[in-house]
Design a protein around this motif. Structure first.
Motif, PDB file in Angstrom:
ATOM      1  N   TRP A  86       0.714  -1.165  -0.072  1.00 15.04           N
ATOM      2  CA  TRP A  86      -0.157  -0.132   0.226  1.00 15.04           C
ATOM      3  C   TRP A  86       1.084   1.390  -0.078  1.00 15.04           C
ATOM      4  CZ3 TRP A  86      -4.152  -0.867   4.505  1.00 15.04           C
ATOM      5  CH2 TRP A  86      -4.837  -2.234   3.976  1.00 15.04           C
ATOM      6  N   SER A  87       1.862   1.184   0.900  1.00 17.29           N
ATOM      7  CA  SER A  87       2.894   2.281   1.012  1.00 17.29           C
ATOM      8  C   SER A  87       3.666   2.725  -0.277  1.00 17.29           C
ATOM      9  CB  SER A  87       3.826   2.195   2.225  1.00 17.29           C
ATOM     10  OG  SER A  87       4.732   3.213   2.274  1.00 17.29           O
ATOM     11  N   GLU A  88       4.042   1.445  -0.909  1.00 19.43           N
ATOM     12  CA  GLU A  88       4.838   1.902  -1.932  1.00 19.43           C
ATOM     13  C   GLU A  88       3.955   2.020  -3.499  1.00 19.43           C
ATOM     14  OE1 GLU A  88       7.877  -2.039  -0.938  1.00 19.43           O
ATOM     15  OE2 GLU A  88       6.454  -2.180  -2.736  1.00 19.43           O
ATOM     16  N   ARG A  89       2.785   1.808  -3.332  1.00 17.81           N
ATOM     17  CA  ARG A  89       1.923   2.327  -4.488  1.00 17.81           C
ATOM     18  C   ARG A  89       1.140   3.609  -4.306  1.00 17.81           C
ATOM     19  NH1 ARG A  89      -1.028  -2.156  -8.104  1.00 17.81           N
ATOM     20  NH2 ARG A  89      -0.563  -0.551  -9.512  1.00 17.81           N
ATOM     21  N   SER A  90       1.115   4.114  -3.219  1.00 19.92           N
ATOM     22  CA  SER A  90       0.727   5.508  -2.774  1.00 19.92           C
ATOM     23  C   SER A  90       1.620   6.385  -3.394  1.00 19.92           C
ATOM     24  CB  SER A  90       0.474   5.297  -1.285  1.00 19.92           C
ATOM     25  OG  SER A  90      -0.419   4.571  -0.777  1.00 19.92           O
ATOM     26  N   PRO A  91       0.882   7.674  -3.522  1.00 13.99           N
ATOM     27  CA  PRO A  91       1.769   8.744  -4.207  1.00 13.99           C
ATOM     28  C   PRO A  91       2.943   8.943  -3.415  1.00 13.99           C
ATOM     29  CG  PRO A  91      -0.662   9.052  -4.378  1.00 13.99           C
ATOM     30  CD  PRO A  91      -0.399   7.954  -3.684  1.00 13.99           C
ATOM     31  N   ARG A  92       2.959   9.125  -1.959  1.00 17.12           N
ATOM     32  CA  ARG A  92       4.218   9.512  -1.342  1.00 17.12           C
ATOM     33  C   ARG A  92       5.187   8.580  -1.312  1.00 17.12           C
ATOM     34  NH1 ARG A  92       8.176   9.956   0.968  1.00 17.12           N
ATOM     35  NH2 ARG A  92       8.762  10.802   3.301  1.00 17.12           N
ATOM     36  N   GLY A  93       4.764   7.130  -1.453  1.00 18.22           N
ATOM     37  CA  GLY A  93       6.027   6.172  -1.718  1.00 18.22           C
ATOM     38  C   GLY A  93       6.365   5.876  -3.076  1.00 18.22           C
ATOM     39  N   SER A  94       5.797   6.421  -4.042  1.00 20.00           N
ATOM     40  CA  SER A  94       6.118   6.029  -5.437  1.00 20.00           C
ATOM     41  C   SER A  94       7.121   7.127  -6.007  1.00 20.00           C
ATOM     42  CB  SER A  94       4.684   6.115  -6.212  1.00 20.00           C
ATOM     43  OG  SER A  94       3.686   5.452  -5.842  1.00 20.00           O
ATOM     44  N   ALA A  95       7.457   6.610  -7.175  1.00 19.05           N
ATOM     45  CA  ALA A  95       8.345   7.563  -7.991  1.00 19.05           C
ATOM     46  C   ALA A  95       7.495   8.984  -8.076  1.00 19.05           C
ATOM     47  CB  ALA A  95       8.574   7.244  -9.245  1.00 19.05           C
ATOM     48  N   GLN A  96       8.598  10.307  -7.936  1.00 18.54           N
ATOM     49  CA  GLN A  96       7.865  11.422  -8.169  1.00 18.54           C
ATOM     50  C   GLN A  96       7.885  11.968  -9.566  1.00 18.54           C
ATOM     51  OE1 GLN A  96       5.835  12.935  -5.537  1.00 18.54           O
ATOM     52  NE2 GLN A  96       6.147  10.840  -4.584  1.00 18.54           N
ATOM     53  N   THR A  97       6.856  12.640 -10.091  1.00 17.20           N
ATOM     54  CA  THR A  97       7.047  13.360 -11.445  1.00 17.20           C
ATOM     55  C   THR A  97       7.630  14.816 -11.146  1.00 17.20           C
ATOM     56  OG1 THR A  97       5.624  14.190 -13.225  1.00 17.20           O
ATOM     57  CG2 THR A  97       4.793  14.228 -11.074  1.00 17.20           C
ATOM     58  N   SER A  98       8.553  15.143 -12.219  1.00 21.94           N
ATOM     59  CA  SER A  98       9.177  16.435 -12.397  1.00 21.94           C
ATOM     60  C   SER A  98       8.200  17.250 -12.829  1.00 21.94           C
ATOM     61  CB  SER A  98      10.226  16.356 -13.306  1.00 21.94           C
ATOM     62  OG  SER A  98       9.976  15.987 -14.547  1.00 21.94           O
ATOM     63  N   ILE A  99       6.943  17.160 -13.029  1.00 21.86           N
ATOM     64  CA  ILE A  99       5.971  18.030 -13.449  1.00 21.86           C
ATOM     65  C   ILE A  99       5.534  18.949 -12.497  1.00 21.86           C
ATOM     66  CG2 ILE A  99       3.350  18.364 -14.266  1.00 21.86           C
ATOM     67  CD1 ILE A  99       3.846  15.580 -15.526  1.00 21.86           C
ATOM     68  N   PRO A 100       5.634  20.451 -12.831  1.00 24.38           N
ATOM     69  CA  PRO A 100       5.178  21.115 -11.786  1.00 24.38           C
ATOM     70  C   PRO A 100       3.949  21.008 -10.736  1.00 24.38           C
ATOM     71  CG  PRO A 100       5.993  22.369 -13.676  1.00 24.38           C
ATOM     72  CD  PRO A 100       5.885  20.970 -13.934  1.00 24.38           C
ATOM     73  N   THR A 101       3.928  20.615  -9.430  1.00 26.48           N
ATOM     74  CA  THR A 101       2.750  20.550  -8.896  1.00 26.48           C
ATOM     75  C   THR A 101       2.155  21.250  -7.927  1.00 26.48           C
ATOM     76  OG1 THR A 101       3.301  18.045  -9.287  1.00 26.48           O
ATOM     77  CG2 THR A 101       1.942  18.351  -7.542  1.00 26.48           C
ATOM     78  N   LEU A 102       0.847  21.423  -7.859  1.00 30.80           N
ATOM     79  CA  LEU A 102       0.382  22.245  -6.719  1.00 30.80           C
ATOM     80  C   LEU A 102      -0.696  21.269  -5.990  1.00 30.80           C
ATOM     81  CD1 LEU A 102      -0.954  24.994  -5.595  1.00 30.80           C
ATOM     82  CD2 LEU A 102      -2.740  24.837  -7.530  1.00 30.80           C
ATOM     83  N   LEU A 103      -0.293  21.456  -4.611  1.00 34.07           N
ATOM     84  CA  LEU A 103      -1.118  20.777  -3.774  1.00 34.07           C
ATOM     85  C   LEU A 103      -2.033  21.608  -2.893  1.00 34.07           C
ATOM     86  CD1 LEU A 103       1.869  18.577  -2.334  1.00 34.07           C
ATOM     87  CD2 LEU A 103       0.176  17.859  -4.090  1.00 34.07           C
ATOM     88  N   LEU A 104      -3.334  21.262  -2.800  1.00 39.11           N
ATOM     89  CA  LEU A 104      -4.264  22.400  -2.010  1.00 39.11           C
ATOM     90  C   LEU A 104      -4.979  21.217  -0.682  1.00 39.11           C
ATOM     91  CD1 LEU A 104      -6.464  23.892  -4.621  1.00 39.11           C
ATOM     92  CD2 LEU A 104      -4.245  24.642  -3.786  1.00 39.11           C
ATOM     93  N   HIS A 105      -4.996  21.856   0.391  1.00 35.09           N
ATOM     94  CA  HIS A 105      -5.365  21.081   1.449  1.00 35.09           C
ATOM     95  C   HIS A 105      -5.860  21.771   2.443  1.00 35.09           C
ATOM     96  CE1 HIS A 105      -4.873  16.510   1.970  1.00 35.09           C
ATOM     97  NE2 HIS A 105      -5.708  16.950   3.452  1.00 35.09           N
ATOM     98  N   GLY A 106      -6.872  21.496   3.303  1.00 34.37           N
ATOM     99  CA  GLY A 106      -7.404  22.229   4.344  1.00 34.37           C
ATOM    100  C   GLY A 106      -7.001  21.653   5.759  1.00 34.37           C
ATOM    101  N   THR A 107      -6.913  22.578   6.845  1.00 33.12           N
ATOM    102  CA  THR A 107      -6.568  21.853   8.118  1.00 33.12           C
ATOM    103  C   THR A 107      -7.654  21.404   8.805  1.00 33.12           C
ATOM    104  OG1 THR A 107      -7.180  24.158   9.123  1.00 33.12           O
ATOM    105  CG2 THR A 107      -5.006  24.092   8.354  1.00 33.12           C
ATOM    106  N   ALA A 108      -8.810  21.401   8.444  1.00 37.01           N
ATOM    107  CA  ALA A 108      -9.862  20.926   9.029  1.00 37.01           C
ATOM    108  C   ALA A 108     -10.298  19.653   8.246  1.00 37.01           C
ATOM    109  CB  ALA A 108     -11.182  21.695   9.317  1.00 37.01           C
TER     110      ALA A 108
END
Length: 275
Positions: free
Chosen positions: A199-221
């Protein structure tokens, strides 16, 4: 008086996210220019490979476009969900073309691999079509919400696709660390294994990372996917020297595009990033 357990809070967050989807339209909705186009040929059981196109007027057209991938925990959802219609309406009004897509989900024709294959096929379909509408195939971005954000990130990292920008909104980046309702069931079905290392290896955090410019949006709640997941992913990408922008909205819940309170600022951030 004791505080509610985290599991109780997450059940409440899930209930709130589902309830917010049933709310009324709070925006000026733009109807699709073309509906239910097939983005791939061949028969496949489950959800059909369909897309709705939202095309800017010639006067407003910027040349940019996005493929929009809905959320729903890999189990529910469609290209006609309220947050997808909201973002499509905002983007197309700002001169950005939109291709909103469906994909196969758990119990409906596929799991992770099938869903990723559909997102890849949809993006290739759109970049092959964009030029017909005076949109630049080289300025096509990939935008995903929640489960759709997970799929967008994995697709961009693992496929040879010319993605202009990647936008991931309240995505699931560490599926091995999810808590609450269905947290252990969904990854088991999605990855076809009970092995949390996989699960970890195939999740975005554990997988290979893309060099494409990336925007992450998230809420504190966010009661379903803690904001620290986004912070850790952003820190990981920055440590690798990859172009990453993290925007955190204080007080915003999971699914904040479902209601008017936080939707506007999030949509503006996406428009400015992909245009």
């Amino acid at each position: 008086m004791s505080s509610p357990k985290p599991e109780v809070l997450r059940y409440g967050a899930l209930a709130h996210a589902l309830w917010s989807l049933s709310g009324g339209v709070f925006f000026e909705e733009v109807r699709p220019s073309e509906r239910a186009l097939r983005y791939r040929t061949g028969a496949a059981r489950g959800i059909e490979p369909l897309a709705d196109l939202y095309l800017p007027s010639p006067a407003a057209r910027t040349g940019a476009s996005v493929v929009l991938v809905h959320g729903g925990g890999f189990v529910i959802g469609s290209r006609r969900m309220l947050p997808i219609r909201y973002l499509a309406s905002r983007l197309v009004t700002a001169g950005v073309g939109v291709c909103a897509v469906d994909y196969r989900m758990i119990f409906r024709g596929g799991r992770l691999d099938e869903a990723l294959d559909d997102v890849r096929a949809a993006f290739s379909f759109w970049t092959g079509l964009a030029g017909r509408y005076d949109l630049d195939p080289g300025r096509a971005s990939l935008v995903g919400l929640s489960a759709g954000a997970t799929l967008a990130m994995l697709t961009a990292a693992r496929e040879e696709l010319a993605v202009h920008r990647l936008v991931s909104v309240f995505g699931l980046y560490e599926l091995q660390h999810l808590r609450g309702p269905l947290a252990s069931v969904v990854p088991r079905l999605l990855f076809r294994t009970a092995d949390r290392e996989r699960w970890s290896e195939r999740s975005p955090r554990g997988s290979a990372q893309t060099s494409i410019p990336t925007l992450l949006l998230h809420g504190t709640a966010d009661g379903l996917v803690p904001v620290d997941h986004a912070r850790r992913l952003a820190a990981h990408r920055e440590a690798l020297g990859l172009p990453t922008k993290l925007v955190i909205y204080p007080g915003a819940p999971h699914g904040f595009f479902n209601t008017e309170t936080f939707a506007g600022v999030g949509a503006t951030e996406i428009i400015d990033y992909v245009r």
